[in-house]
Design a protein around this motif. Structure first.
Motif, PDB file in Angstrom:
ATOM      1  N   ARG A 189       0.881  -1.195   0.000  1.00 19.58           N
ATOM      2  CA  ARG A 189       0.000   0.000   0.000  1.00 19.58           C
ATOM      3  C   ARG A 189       0.894   1.212   0.000  1.00 19.58           C
ATOM      4  O   ARG A 189       1.508   1.534   1.019  1.00 19.58           O
ATOM      5  N   SER A 190       0.937   1.870  -1.118  1.00 19.55           N
ATOM      6  CA  SER A 190       1.854   2.996  -1.266  1.00 19.55           C
ATOM      7  C   SER A 190       1.503   4.128  -0.286  1.00 19.55           C
ATOM      8  O   SER A 190       0.337   4.505  -0.150  1.00 19.55           O
ATOM      9  N   GLY A 191       2.518   4.633   0.396  1.00 20.31           N
ATOM     10  CA  GLY A 191       2.323   5.810   1.251  1.00 20.31           C
ATOM     11  C   GLY A 191       1.744   5.518   2.627  1.00 20.31           C
ATOM     12  O   GLY A 191       1.440   6.440   3.374  1.00 20.31           O
ATOM     13  N   TRP A 192       1.586   4.230   2.972  1.00 23.55           N
ATOM     14  CA  TRP A 192       1.026   3.890   4.283  1.00 23.55           C
ATOM     15  C   TRP A 192       2.145   3.475   5.240  1.00 23.55           C
ATOM     16  O   TRP A 192       3.027   2.707   4.874  1.00 23.55           O
ATOM     17  N   ALA A 193       2.052   3.971   6.471  1.00 22.33           N
ATOM     18  CA  ALA A 193       2.955   3.516   7.546  1.00 22.33           C
ATOM     19  C   ALA A 193       2.076   2.947   8.651  1.00 22.33           C
ATOM     20  O   ALA A 193       0.998   3.486   8.925  1.00 22.33           O
ATOM     21  N   PHE A 194       2.540   1.876   9.259  1.00 19.24           N
ATOM     22  CA  PHE A 194       1.751   1.215  10.314  1.00 19.24           C
ATOM     23  C   PHE A 194       2.551   1.192  11.614  1.00 19.24           C
ATOM     24  O   PHE A 194       3.734   0.852  11.602  1.00 19.24           O
ATOM     25  N   GLU A 195       1.880   1.566  12.701  1.00 20.99           N
ATOM     26  CA  GLU A 195       2.476   1.403  14.035  1.00 20.99           C
ATOM     27  C   GLU A 195       1.530   0.477  14.780  1.00 20.99           C
ATOM     28  O   GLU A 195       0.361   0.825  15.006  1.00 20.99           O
ATOM     29  N   ARG A 196       2.010  -0.741  15.086  1.00 22.17           N
ATOM     30  CA  ARG A 196       1.141  -1.736  15.720  1.00 22.17           C
ATOM     31  C   ARG A 196       1.671  -2.001  17.121  1.00 22.17           C
ATOM     32  O   ARG A 196       2.830  -2.432  17.290  1.00 22.17           O
ATOM     33  N   PHE A 197       0.843  -1.719  18.121  1.00 23.95           N
ATOM     34  CA  PHE A 197       1.278  -1.944  19.498  1.00 23.95           C
ATOM     35  C   PHE A 197       0.957  -3.382  19.892  1.00 23.95           C
ATOM     36  O   PHE A 197      -0.182  -3.826  19.725  1.00 23.95           O
ATOM     37  N   ALA A 204       6.759  -1.373  13.934  1.00 24.51           N
ATOM     38  CA  ALA A 204       6.517  -0.380  12.873  1.00 24.51           C
ATOM     39  C   ALA A 204       6.789  -1.020  11.525  1.00 24.51           C
ATOM     40  O   ALA A 204       7.823  -1.672  11.325  1.00 24.51           O
ATOM     41  N   VAL A 205       5.844  -0.851  10.610  1.00 20.06           N
ATOM     42  CA  VAL A 205       6.005  -1.335   9.235  1.00 20.06           C
ATOM     43  C   VAL A 205       5.852  -0.097   8.343  1.00 20.06           C
ATOM     44  O   VAL A 205       4.780   0.471   8.204  1.00 20.06           O
ATOM     45  N   LEU A 206       6.980   0.322   7.786  1.00 15.23           N
ATOM     46  CA  LEU A 206       7.035   1.615   7.088  1.00 15.23           C
ATOM     47  C   LEU A 206       7.307   1.404   5.607  1.00 15.23           C
ATOM     48  O   LEU A 206       7.858   0.369   5.218  1.00 15.23           O
ATOM     49  N   PRO A 207       6.978   2.375   4.770  1.00 19.35           N
ATOM     50  CA  PRO A 207       7.382   2.263   3.365  1.00 19.35           C
ATOM     51  C   PRO A 207       8.919   2.202   3.281  1.00 19.35           C
ATOM     52  O   PRO A 207       9.599   2.750   4.144  1.00 19.35           O
ATOM     53  N   HIS A 208       9.405   1.510   2.266  1.00 17.44           N
ATOM     54  CA  HIS A 208      10.861   1.435   2.101  1.00 17.44           C
ATOM     55  C   HIS A 208      11.308   2.519   1.123  1.00 17.44           C
ATOM     56  O   HIS A 208      10.660   2.721   0.091  1.00 17.44           O
ATOM     57  N   PRO A 209      12.412   3.231   1.428  1.00 15.16           N
ATOM     58  CA  PRO A 209      12.806   4.341   0.553  1.00 15.16           C
ATOM     59  C   PRO A 209      13.113   3.915  -0.884  1.00 15.16           C
ATOM     60  O   PRO A 209      12.967   4.708  -1.801  1.00 15.16           O
ATOM     61  N   GLU A 210      13.527   2.639  -1.085  1.00 19.67           N
ATOM     62  CA  GLU A 210      14.040   2.293  -2.412  1.00 19.67           C
ATOM     63  C   GLU A 210      13.111   1.441  -3.278  1.00 19.67           C
ATOM     64  O   GLU A 210      13.369   1.283  -4.466  1.00 19.67           O
ATOM     65  N   ALA A 211      12.040   0.881  -2.723  1.00 15.62           N
ATOM     66  CA  ALA A 211      11.164   0.027  -3.544  1.00 15.62           C
ATOM     67  C   ALA A 211       9.746   0.061  -2.995  1.00 15.62           C
ATOM     68  O   ALA A 211       9.551  -0.096  -1.794  1.00 15.62           O
ATOM     69  N   SER A 212       8.774   0.232  -3.905  1.00 11.87           N
ATOM     70  CA  SER A 212       7.395   0.429  -3.429  1.00 11.87           C
ATOM     71  C   SER A 212       6.764  -0.857  -2.900  1.00 11.87           C
ATOM     72  O   SER A 212       5.765  -0.806  -2.193  1.00 11.87           O
ATOM     73  N   ASP A 213       7.329  -2.022  -3.252  1.00  9.92           N
ATOM     74  CA  ASP A 213       6.737  -3.262  -2.713  1.00  9.92           C
ATOM     75  C   ASP A 213       7.517  -3.770  -1.488  1.00  9.92           C
ATOM     76  O   ASP A 213       7.328  -4.893  -1.046  1.00  9.92           O
ATOM     77  N   GLN A 214       8.406  -2.938  -0.965  1.00  9.98           N
ATOM     78  CA  GLN A 214       9.201  -3.336   0.210  1.00  9.98           C
ATOM     79  C   GLN A 214       8.771  -2.514   1.414  1.00  9.98           C
ATOM     80  O   GLN A 214       8.341  -1.365   1.268  1.00  9.98           O
ATOM     81  N   GLN A 215       8.912  -3.108   2.598  1.00  5.60           N
ATOM     82  CA  GLN A 215       8.615  -2.387   3.836  1.00  5.60           C
ATOM     83  C   GLN A 215       9.889  -2.342   4.695  1.00  5.60           C
ATOM     84  O   GLN A 215      10.671  -3.294   4.703  1.00  5.60           O
ATOM     85  N   SER A 216      10.055  -1.255   5.433  1.00  4.02           N
ATOM     86  CA  SER A 216      11.108  -1.178   6.446  1.00  4.02           C
ATOM     87  C   SER A 216      10.459  -1.612   7.758  1.00  4.02           C
ATOM     88  O   SER A 216       9.381  -1.126   8.103  1.00  4.02           O
ATOM     89  N   ILE A 217      11.130  -2.507   8.463  1.00  4.08           N
ATOM     90  CA  ILE A 217      10.544  -3.090   9.680  1.00  4.08           C
ATOM     91  C   ILE A 217      11.357  -2.664  10.901  1.00  4.08           C
ATOM     92  O   ILE A 217      12.596  -2.762  10.893  1.00  4.08           O
ATOM     93  N   VAL A 218      10.678  -2.178  11.937  1.00  2.00           N
ATOM     94  CA  VAL A 218      11.326  -1.941  13.237  1.00  2.00           C
ATOM     95  C   VAL A 218      10.450  -2.666  14.264  1.00  2.00           C
ATOM     96  O   VAL A 218       9.359  -2.218  14.599  1.00  2.00           O
TER      97      VAL A 218
END
Ligand SMILES: Cc1cc2nc3c(=O)[nH]c(=O)nc-3n(C[C@H](O)[C@H](O)[C@H](O)COP(=O)(O)OP(=O)(O)OC[C@H]3O[C@@H](n4cnc5c(N)ncnc54)[C@H](O)[C@@H]3O)c2cc1C
Length: 386
Positions: A189-197, A204-218
């Motif tokens: 989902r382009s442009g969506w960031a998720f914060e799940r408690f 946190a599941v965030l958009p990835h800076p380099e690819a639209s089908d990738q997520q950055s995970i913290v």
């Protein structure tokens, strides 16, 4: 007293140190009298910022600042909607860019790319860079910066500690680690960031800076759980991640290394020690929930540059009054941001149903009533500006 070699010595060329150097360079007609010490190329130091695995959520205010300094990386993923939810309980809220009339709520960048962009901007700013220098302050009356533990010293009228280390024991050691990785999503989902408690800590599941089908995970969880997760195969880790996050983005499949960061809270009440002042992570370290650490550090840097502007016209006078004014101006924003992130990191992990339920209801109420959501969202977007 003879004129010192520099007006200001900045120890630490991370994002806050570089941003401060750039703002000071604009505030003075003698940028060559500002020195920036960057240890990052020191072979003995063993840390290469360009390879730092962190991705950073940069809020709208920070982006505007970094762009004005020409220190914003070329590659960034925009965040237009933030979805906040609690695993296993009622209540979630959506924060949208349209609520605030801004094109984006923020964006996600790689630490390494931000570092490179800022560094390149400093290189053309006129500031004197001491690359590869592990610097240390010696003496208070005639302030000296010792470089690489040898006899090589320079003197400065004042110094800024921007080395990322609070220099005191943690006020709180969270019983959490942050696992940082990246994953491919089945239903991006382009442009969506998720914060799940979750009961273990925020994910946190965030958009990835380099690819639209990738997520950055913290993924924040207990040290024991972090060790167990790190011992899993990539397939098993992906399964555990998808199970914890849910199916909103389809299956999450990790495709990068998993790096663990220990989490602590530090809030230095005394930012100023004579002619030495601390900013960024050297002033405070906070839980990464809601991605506030660097945003707060950049506000430290901006306020310090603004406060020192009149002093830079006549740096022969003492900067101590200006530094104390800086400390006062930064007090509320630092306290509110550190306490807010501390509360957010712990409210959902108490194991007490009443508190977790109340936290869930708060999310629900925020979703129903924009008037409740707006102050929190605005703070996370811009912080408190003095
Ligand atoms: C997992 C994780 C996720 C995060 N996510 C976010 C986020 O989404 N958004 C956000 O805003 N923040 C986030 N943060 C916080 C953010 O990373 C920090 O707040 C930010 O990096 C602080 O910048 P800094 O320049 O103060 O310190 P640092 O980034 O630590 O940089 C300090 C620099 O100083 C150098 N140095 C150290 N000692 C010396 C010395 N003696 N002499 C010279 N140089 C020295 C170091 O090599 C380093 O390059 C996150 C943190 C973690 C751990």
């Amino acid at each position: 007293m003879s004129e010192p070699d520099f007006d200001i010595a900045i120890l630490g060329g991370g994002p806050t140190g570089c941003a401060l150097a750039l703002m000071l360079a604009r505030a003075t007609h003698r940028p060559d009298r500002i020195a920036l010490f960057q240890s990052d190329q020191a072979a003995s130091y063993g840390y290469v910022p360009e390879k730092d695995p962190r991705v950073l959520a940069i809020n709208h205010g920070s982006r505007v600042l970094l762009e004005s300094l020409k220190g914003f990386p070329n590659v960034a993923a925009g965040i237009r909607t933030i979805h906040v939810s609690q695993r296993g309980r009622l209540g979630n809220t959506l924060i949208k860019h349209t609520d605030f009339d801004v094109p984006q709520l923020g964006c996600v960048v790689r630490y390494g790319q931000l570092h490179t962009a800022l560094r390149q901007a400093v290189e053309t700013s006129g500031v004197r860079i001491f690359a590869g220098a592990v610097a240390e302050i010696t003496g208070q009356d005639s302030l000296c910066v010792r470089i690489d533990q040898d006899q090589n010293r320079v003197s400065a009228a004042m110094a800024v500690q921007a080395d990322g280390r609070p220099g005191k024991l943690a006020d709180r050691t969270y019983s959490q680690m942050a696992l940082v990785t990246q994953a491919k999503s089945g239903l991006p989902r382009s442009g969506w960031a998720f914060e799940r408690f979750t009961r273990e800590g925020p994910l946190a599941v965030l958009p990835h800076p380099e690819a639209s089908d990738q997520q950055s995970i913290v993924w924040c969880c207990s040290p024991v759980r972090a060790a167990e997760l790190q011992a899993l195969s990539a397939d098993q880790f992906s399964g555990a991640l998808t199970h914890m996050f849910g199916e909103r983005l389809g299956t999450l499949t990790i495709n990068g290394p998993v790096t663990a960061f220990p989490l602590t809270l530090n809030l230095n009440h005394q930012l100023v020690d004579g002619r030495i002042v601390a900013i960024g992570n050297a002033a405070q370290t906070l839980h990464p929930v809601a991605g506030q650490g660097l945003n707060l550090g950049l506000r430290d840097a901006a306020t310090l540059a603004q406060t020192l502007k009149p002093w830079l016209v006549n740096p022969t006078r003492s900067p101590i009054g200006d530094l104390e004014r800086f400390q006062q101006r930064r007090k509320s924003d630092r306290q509110v941001t550190v306490r807010l992130t501390d509360l957010m990191s712990r409210a959902f992990t108490t194991g007490l149903p009443q508190i977790e339920h109340a936290a869930g209801l708060t999310l629900l109420a925020m979703d129903m009533f924009p008037a409740l959501r707006a102050p929190l969202a605005r703070h996370l977007l811009q912080g408190l500006r003095a």
